[in-house]
Design an enzyme around this catalytic site. Structure first.
Site, mmCIF file in Angstrom:
data_model
loop_
_atom_site.group_PDB
_atom_site.id
_atom_site.type_symbol
_atom_site.label_atom_id
_atom_site.label_comp_id
_atom_site.label_asym_id
_atom_site.label_seq_id
_atom_site.Cartn_x
_atom_site.Cartn_y
_atom_site.Cartn_z
ATOM 1 N N ASP A 1 -71.993 109.265 -26.666
ATOM 2 C CA ASP A 1 -72.647 108.237 -27.488
ATOM 3 C C ASP A 1 -73.917 107.715 -26.824
ATOM 4 O O ASP A 1 -74.160 107.946 -25.624
ATOM 5 C CB ASP A 1 -71.664 107.095 -27.754
ATOM 6 C CG ASP A 1 -71.781 106.535 -29.166
ATOM 7 O OD1 ASP A 1 -72.873 106.667 -29.778
ATOM 8 O OD2 ASP A 1 -70.795 105.971 -29.659
ATOM 9 N N ASP B 1 -72.359 106.545 -38.573
ATOM 10 C CA ASP B 1 -71.173 105.730 -38.322
ATOM 11 C C ASP B 1 -70.498 105.294 -39.614
ATOM 12 O O ASP B 1 -69.426 104.681 -39.573
ATOM 13 C CB ASP B 1 -71.550 104.484 -37.509
ATOM 14 C CG ASP B 1 -71.631 104.762 -36.019
ATOM 15 O OD1 ASP B 1 -71.097 105.796 -35.580
ATOM 16 O OD2 ASP B 1 -72.221 103.944 -35.294
#
Length: 693
Positions: A438, A495
């Protein structure tokens, strides 16, 4: 002097009269016998009032010192800042099969343009600059290309949870300047551009496209000069080269050309990413069905709870279990929220007293492999690493945090060594086959050294652990480009697990990304990023368009939802051998409420149609949906896989609801298919098989 280089269905022709070469043709493949000297002569412009007595060349790097009226291709200075405008002269060309390098020299500087025909049908182009003394580079463009005289620019815009939306811009005199200065490819302006000529649609017409393979932000200039010529430039942001040096180079600029509409561009980029750019640990391994625990438990890690969820995931067809954020911590804190512990990549023994071994053993007993979340480029001020090494932070000490975190200076070898040691230790201790990597903060400065640093770190980890797959996630889709994909194997497109948002995102991203690397998960019934509630059938089929996974608390599922999810997953697994290696073609739906695509196997013998009803149609009944890229003379058996999703208002004799049809490819591509009436948030799925005559 003239040259040409061919790749797939495109030709790039170049010429020079003594200076930096220029592109004299970029388009569909020219005949082998084309006279390039005549082609160059045909491109000579007239001179008229209001002009200089000689038209400056729109070269591969337009020179600021040659009276060029537009954006120059390079901005240079001596090490002390004195402006530097060399007058470049052509020296020589290096030619080899599928490769051309053109070199010019001026004032102790060699400027070279490298062009390669890739076997996937794209061209890759790069500019290098070598000086006999340290100089400064404020701007250096990859080889500059002309743009067509008709049509529109199509580029990509987005934000967190709404990535990959297309922006259509008409040409006009002046510059369309797009500069991404966040230190990553960015949700806002990913490094893509399509030049669609007049009349271009998904399935027909002419288009060219560019993809700048760099993960640290970019600058794009699309300029129409006062004389009417148009140029396209791509490079790193202005000022991203922060140090004087003797060697500089751009990233690769990937170029594709199509005479079969936007889908020709999509096919070229999809194949190039999947078959050349991504370096698979095992290219024969089927893409595994994911389960990610983030939207089930967030930071709340408990072995009994996660083991129960893993058991349910395996029963539904999952093949890889990914433990997300929250497993690590330092001496002072564990990771219970996003305010602490980034940089401390050691096990949080409060949550995992025996480490991850018991969880992994349970996951392996279920037949699944194990993946783990990291965010190594970042550090929390509340972490052992930051307290020990505040000097390792990138940017000024008084900068604003982002998600309670700072960025580590990956240009510093000591930082990379530390991160390699920490991450590699985890990968050595535990049988991990996948990393979700990430990147949740924008960079405080723009510096190419940071991007080179992450590439180096990923390369070292890949070398040490060659069987580990890596996903690029950056607040969702904030770092998706061919530069990062040369070191990773999957991207997290967004997301948002809202299937309605995903339907459109995936449709537009298919212009650049293949299904095999595009992660798409079935999210919770009540979406955590939009608040919408959508049926399991719709959520599952949208995820099945790409690399499928689940990301929810599976204990919330009703029996009916579990049966639907298991059935769609089983279909995906039974067909992934050809869908993940096939080509996605976007359809030109007559109804703007429908977002549709067809995925076709490499051998052309099978396809699947996904037709998503995104909103209520303006008309009463569905409009026919014309397919594309089929064999017009072949016969296909087409069958609707999910007639049970027809709403109660679907009361008529639509043929596909009751039985398969056999139709020619020509009929399917001209009259098209009539699908049943659908409510919004319905996905129709139609399988097609070519019949042997």
């Amino acid at each position: 002097m003239e040259w040409r280089i061919d790749a797939g269905g495109q030709t790039l022709a170049l010429a020079t009269s003594g200076g930096i070469p220029e592109v004299i043709y970029w388009g569909a493949t020219l005949p082998a016998a084309e006279d390039l000297s005549q082609l160059a002569a045909a491109g000579l412009n007239d001179i008229t009032g209001g002009m200089l007595d000689r038209l400056p060349t729109l070269s591969l790097s337009p020179e600021p010192g040659r009276a060029f009226q537009g954006q120059p291709g390079h901005l240079l200075a001596e090490a002390d800042g004195t402006p530097l405008n060399p007058a470049f002269s052509f020296t020589h060309a290096d030619e080899a099969a599928g490769h051309l390098a053109l070199h010019v020299r001026g004032d102790g500087i060699i400027l070279s343009h490298h062009i390669t025909a890739q076997p996937t049908g794209v061209l890759t182009m790069k500019t290098t600059l070598t000086a006999d003394r340290p100089i400064r580079v404020h701007w250096l463009a990859a080889p500059v290309l002309p743009a067509p005289q008709t049509g529109q620019m199509i580029d990509v815009h987005g934000k967190w949870t709404r990535e990959f939306h297309l922006t259509h811009t008409n040409w006009s005199p002046g510059i369309r300047l797009r500069e991404a200065r966040t230190g990553r490819s960015g949700h806002e302006h990913p490094p893509y551009l399509i030049l669609a000529e007049a009349g271009c649609s998904n399935a027909q017409g002419t288009a060219a496209a560019l993809h700048y393979a760099w993960s640290g932000g970019h600058r794009m200039v699309a300029e129409e000069l006062p004389d009417g010529r148009r140029q396209i430039q791509f490079g790193a942001p202005i000022g991203a080269e922060t140090e004087a040096g003797t060697h500089f180079e751009t990233a690769d600029l990937i170029a594709a050309h199509s005479t079969t509409g936007l889908n020709g561009i999509a096919a070229a980029f999809q194949h190039d990413i999947r078959d050349r750019v991504v370096q698979w640990p095992n290219s024969t391994r089927p893409r595994p069905v994911h389960y990610n625990c983030w939207e089930a438990v967030y930071f709340r890690h408990s072995l009994p709870e996660l083991a129960e969820i893993a058991t349910r995931a395996a029963a539904l067809g999952a093949e890889r279990f990914v433990l997300d954020d929250g497993w690590f911590g330092g001496q002072r804190n564990g990771r219970d929220d996003d305010t602490t512990s980034l940089g401390d990549w050691t096990m949080d023994r409060r949550k995992w007293p025996e480490g991850l071994h018991p969880l992994i053993a349970h996951i392996h007993s279920l037949g699944m492999t194990f993946g783990l979340w990291f965010e190594p480029e970042m550090v929390n001020p509340d972490s052992d690493l930051f307290r020990a090494h505040p000097d390792w932070m990138l940017g000024p000490r008084d900068q604003t945090t982002g998600r309670h975190q700072m960025v580590l200076d990956l240009a510093n070898p000591a930082v990379r060594d530390n991160l390699f040691a920490q991450v590699s230790a985890i990968l050595t201790e535990y049988p991990i086959d996948y990393i979700k990597w990430d990147h949740n903060r924008l960079l405080p400065v723009v510096d190419t050294a940071q991007t080179h640093g992450i590439y180096d770190l990923l390369s070292r980890l890949r070398t040490a652990h060659p069987q580990v797959e890596i996903e690029s996630c950056a607040s969702g889709g904030g770092r998706i480009d061919a530069g990062i994909l040369a070191h990773t194997h999957r991207v997290w497109l967004s997301d948002s697990n809202d299937a309605l948002e995903r339907l459109r995102m995936q449709h537009d991203a298919a212009l650049f990304l293949p299904a095999a690397i595009t992660g798409s998960h079935v999210g919770p019934r009540h979406c955590h990023t939009s608040g919408r509630e959508l049926s399991m059938s719709f959520r599952a089929w949208v995820a099945a368009q790409r690399h499928i996974g689940f990301e929810m608390d599976l204990r919330e599922l009703t029996e009916a939802e579990a049966l639907t999810l298991a059935r769609v997953t089983a279909w995906w697994k039974a067909n992934r051998d050809w869908t993940m290696s096939g080509t996605i073609h976007r359809l030109d739906a007559a109804d703007p409420a429908v977002t549709a695509e067809i995925q076709i196997a490499q051998d052309g013998n099978r396809f699947v149609l996904f037709a998503g009803q995104a909103e209520t149609s303006a008309q009463i009944l569905p409009r026919p949906l014309a397919l594309t890229a089929l064999d017009p003379e072949a016969r296909y058996r087409v069958a609707l896989l999910n007639p049970e999703d027809a709403p109660r208002q679907s009361r008529g004799p639509n043929a596909l609801k009751s039985a398969p049809l056999t139709l020619s490819g020509r009929a399917l591509m001209t009259r098209g298919l009539l699908l049943p009436v659908a409510w919004p948030a319905t996905m129709w799925v139609v399988e097609g098989r070519k019949l042997d005559d």
